[in-house]
Design a protein around this motif. Structure first.
Motif, PDB file in Angstrom:
ATOM      1  N   VAL A  56      -9.183   2.452  -8.751  1.00 29.68           N
ATOM      2  CA  VAL A  56      -8.094   1.818  -8.012  1.00 29.68           C
ATOM      3  C   VAL A  56      -8.299   2.056  -6.519  1.00 29.68           C
ATOM      4  O   VAL A  56      -9.277   2.663  -6.105  1.00 29.68           O
ATOM      5  N   ASP A  61      -1.930   5.226  -5.258  1.00 31.98           N
ATOM      6  CA  ASP A  61      -1.809   4.118  -6.206  1.00 31.98           C
ATOM      7  C   ASP A  61      -2.120   4.557  -7.634  1.00 31.98           C
ATOM      8  O   ASP A  61      -1.539   4.032  -8.587  1.00 31.98           O
ATOM      9  N   LEU A  65       0.427   3.654 -10.478  1.00 32.44           N
ATOM     10  CA  LEU A  65       0.055   2.787 -11.590  1.00 32.44           C
ATOM     11  C   LEU A  65       0.263   3.471 -12.942  1.00 32.44           C
ATOM     12  O   LEU A  65       0.635   2.816 -13.926  1.00 32.44           O
ATOM     13  N   ILE A 207      -3.333  -0.421 -17.122  1.00 32.10           N
ATOM     14  CA  ILE A 207      -3.590  -0.133 -15.701  1.00 32.10           C
ATOM     15  C   ILE A 207      -4.636  -1.093 -15.147  1.00 32.10           C
ATOM     16  O   ILE A 207      -4.551  -1.516 -13.986  1.00 32.10           O
ATOM     17  N   ARG A 208      -5.617  -1.475 -15.950  1.00 35.05           N
ATOM     18  CA  ARG A 208      -6.602  -2.463 -15.505  1.00 35.05           C
ATOM     19  C   ARG A 208      -5.914  -3.794 -15.163  1.00 35.05           C
ATOM     20  O   ARG A 208      -6.294  -4.474 -14.199  1.00 35.05           O
ATOM     21  N   ARG A 211      -3.541  -3.163 -11.814  1.00 37.28           N
ATOM     22  CA  ARG A 211      -4.238  -3.021 -10.524  1.00 37.28           C
ATOM     23  C   ARG A 211      -4.673  -4.371  -9.965  1.00 37.28           C
ATOM     24  O   ARG A 211      -4.996  -4.483  -8.782  1.00 37.28           O
ATOM     25  N   ASN A 212      -4.713  -5.397 -10.824  1.00 33.04           N
ATOM     26  CA  ASN A 212      -5.242  -6.714 -10.456  1.00 33.04           C
ATOM     27  C   ASN A 212      -4.161  -7.781 -10.621  1.00 33.04           C
ATOM     28  O   ASN A 212      -4.316  -8.741 -11.348  1.00 33.04           O
ATOM     29  N   ASN A 227      -2.012  -5.246  -6.086  1.00 29.70           N
ATOM     30  CA  ASN A 227      -3.418  -5.358  -5.696  1.00 29.70           C
ATOM     31  C   ASN A 227      -3.915  -3.960  -5.347  1.00 29.70           C
ATOM     32  O   ASN A 227      -3.641  -3.449  -4.272  1.00 29.70           O
ATOM     33  N   SER A 228      -4.614  -3.323  -6.264  1.00 29.36           N
ATOM     34  CA  SER A 228      -5.107  -1.962  -6.030  1.00 29.36           C
ATOM     35  C   SER A 228      -6.438  -1.793  -6.742  1.00 29.36           C
ATOM     36  O   SER A 228      -6.518  -1.241  -7.843  1.00 29.36           O
ATOM     37  N   ARG A 229      -7.490  -2.266  -6.087  1.00 27.06           N
ATOM     38  CA  ARG A 229      -8.813  -2.256  -6.717  1.00 27.06           C
ATOM     39  C   ARG A 229      -9.801  -1.517  -5.830  1.00 27.06           C
ATOM     40  O   ARG A 229      -9.887  -1.781  -4.638  1.00 27.06           O
TER      41      ARG A 229
END
Length: 365
Positions: A56, A61, A65, A207-208, A211-212, A227-229
Motif C-alpha cells: 500500500v 494507510d 485499510l 484490502i487488495r 487499496r485500488n 487510492n493507496s498503492r
C-alpha cells in the motif's frame, strides 16, 4: 558531527542496484500494480513467514485499510497504546472509532498486556499493539486475551522489520500487521510505502480491493475504497534492499549490545536487554530526568540525537478531547526519552565516541 541518521550513507551500498531497478521500471512503461510490486509482496510475505502481503501507499494507510476491511460498526472502541507515534491512532479516529488508551509497561515502554482487560467493554472490537522502537510487543498474553473476548489483534510493526517474538517474525503473529517503509525505517524505500501482512486470505483480498478504489476489475467497484498503492519504483527499491535487512539488523544489534554494556551514567534508564538478538533496534531510546542537559552535552560534542516523541497523543491539539486523561507513565516517558544514534552505517569508532561522550556526561553534573 555524527548525524542521527544519514540516508545518503544508508543507501550508498545499494545505489547502483537502486538506479538499475528504477531505470528498469521507467523503461517498462508500467508504474502501478505491476510485476515489481507482486515480486516484493511475495518476497516480503516469505520473509515474514506469512501467507499474504499487500503493498500500500504508506504505513498509516496500512492500519486504515485493515480497520476498513474488518468493517467494525460505528462507535466501536479500539484499544491502543498510549505511548506511540500518532500514526498508530489516527486511523482509529479517522474512521469514527474511539481509541481507548492503555498505559505502557515502564520497562519496555510498550503496551502493558496486564492493563488491557480493564479497558474492554461491549463496544471493544480490536487491540492495536505497536512494536515500538523495534521490539515486538508481548504478544502471547495479548492474543490470548483477544481470543477470550472475540477481538481482532492488529500490530503496527512500522519500526520492527525483522524483529522476532518467540521464534516468530513480526508480521506473522497478529491477525493483521501494518508495516511502513518510510526512508528512515530498517527497511526503507526512497519515498512513502507500506504493506499489510496477514494469514487471512479473505482479509488480504479485501484490502487488495480497498487499496485500488474498491476495485479488482477496472471500472467495477465492489467497495467504497481508496487510492493507496505502493508504486512500482518503490517496490523495485525494496526488492533490492530486502536481502540486506537481516545483516543490517545484526549490525544494529551489535551496536545496541555495546551501548547496553558500556554506557554507565547515573539515572539513565536503558531499554530492556533481555532480547538483544530478537529486537530489530530501529531506535535506541534511553530516558533521563534531565533530558535537555544530556541533549545539549551530546550536541556540544558533535553527536546529534532525537526525541521519540516529545508530546504524547492525548496532549496533542488533534486529540484535545483526551487532554484530561491521566496517563502518568506515558507522560513521564515523553518527558525523558532520548534516542541515541543507532544505524547500520555507524562505524566502530563512532560508536566508541558516542559511548565515551555519554559516559562523560556524569562529569558535567
Amino acid at each position: 558531527m555524527i548525524p542521527f541518521l544519514d540516508l545518503n550513507e544508508v543507501n550508498a551500498p545499494y545505489l547502483h542496484a537502486i538506479e538499475e531497478a528504477s531505470l528498469r521500471v521507467i523503461r517498462s512503461g508500467w508504474y502501478i500494480l505491476g510485476n515489481e510490486l507482486k515480486a516484493f509482496e511475495e518476497s516480503f510475505a516469505t520473509y515474514c513467514h506469512v501467507a499474504h502481503c499487500v503493498g500500500v501507499a504508506n504505513g498509516l494507510d496500512a492500519i486504515t485499510l485493515i480497520l476498513m476491511a474488518y468493517g467494525f460498526p460505528e462507535e466501536s472502541e479500539i484499544i491502543v497504546p498510549a505511548n506511540t507515534y500518532i500514526a498508530s491512532v489516527l486511523p482509529v479516529a479517522y474512521l469514527g472509532f474511539k481509541p481507548i488508551f492503555v498505559e505502557p509497561d515502564p520497562a519496555t515502554m510498550l503496551l502493558d498486556p496486564d492493563k488491557i482487560a480493564e479497558k474492554i467493554t461491549s463496544k471493544t472490537r480490536a487491540i492495536i499493539t505497536v512494536d515500538l522502537y523495534g521490539r515486538s510487543c508481548e504478544m502471547e498474553p495479548v492474543m490470548a486475551l483477544a481470543r477470550t473476548y472475540g477481538l481482532k489483534v492488529i500490530t503496527d510493526a512500522a519500526q520492527a522489520h525483522g524483529a522476532i517474538y518467540k521464534n516468530k517474525k513480526a508480521g506473522s503473529i497478529a491477525d493483521a500487521t501494518a508495516f511502513s517503509f518510510y526512508p528512515t525505517k530498517n527497511l526503507g524505500a526512497l519515498g512513502d510505502a507500506g504493506a499489510v501482512t496477514t494469514a487471512d486470505e479473505a482479509l488480504a483480498e479485501k484490502i487488495r480491493f480497498l487499496r485500488n478504489y474498491g476495485s479488482k476489475v477496472r471500472y467495477k467497484n465492489d467497495y467504497q475504497g481508496v487510492n493507496s498503492r505502493m508504486d512500482e519504483i518503490q517496490a523495485a527499491i525494496l526488492n533490492v534492499k530486502l536481502p540486506f535487512l537481516d545483516p543490517e539488523n545484526d549490525r544494529r544489534r551489535r551496536i545496541a549490545a555495546r551501548y547496553l554494556s558500556e554506557i554507565n551514567v547515573k539515572d539513565l534508564v536503558f531499554p530492556p536487554a533481555d532480547r538483544i538478538e530478537d529486537d530489530a533496534w530501529h531506535l535506541f531510546v534511553v530516558r533521563h530526568p534531565d533530558r535537555s542537559k544530556l541533549i545539549a552535552h551530546l550536541d556540544a560534542h558533535g553527536i546529534q540525537t532525537n526525541v521519540h516523541y516529545p508530546l504524547p497523543i492525548h496532549k496533542q491539539q488533534a486529540f484535545l478531547e483526551y487532554r484530561d486523561l491521566k496517563l502518568p507513565v506515558t507522560e513521564k516517558i515523553h518527558d525523558e526519552a532520548i534516542s541515541l544514534p543507532l544505524n547500520a552505517v555507524l562505524t566502530d569508532e563512532e560508536v566508541t565516541y558516542i559511548i565515551q561522550t555519554v559516559n562523560h556526561f556524569d562529569c558535567q553534573q
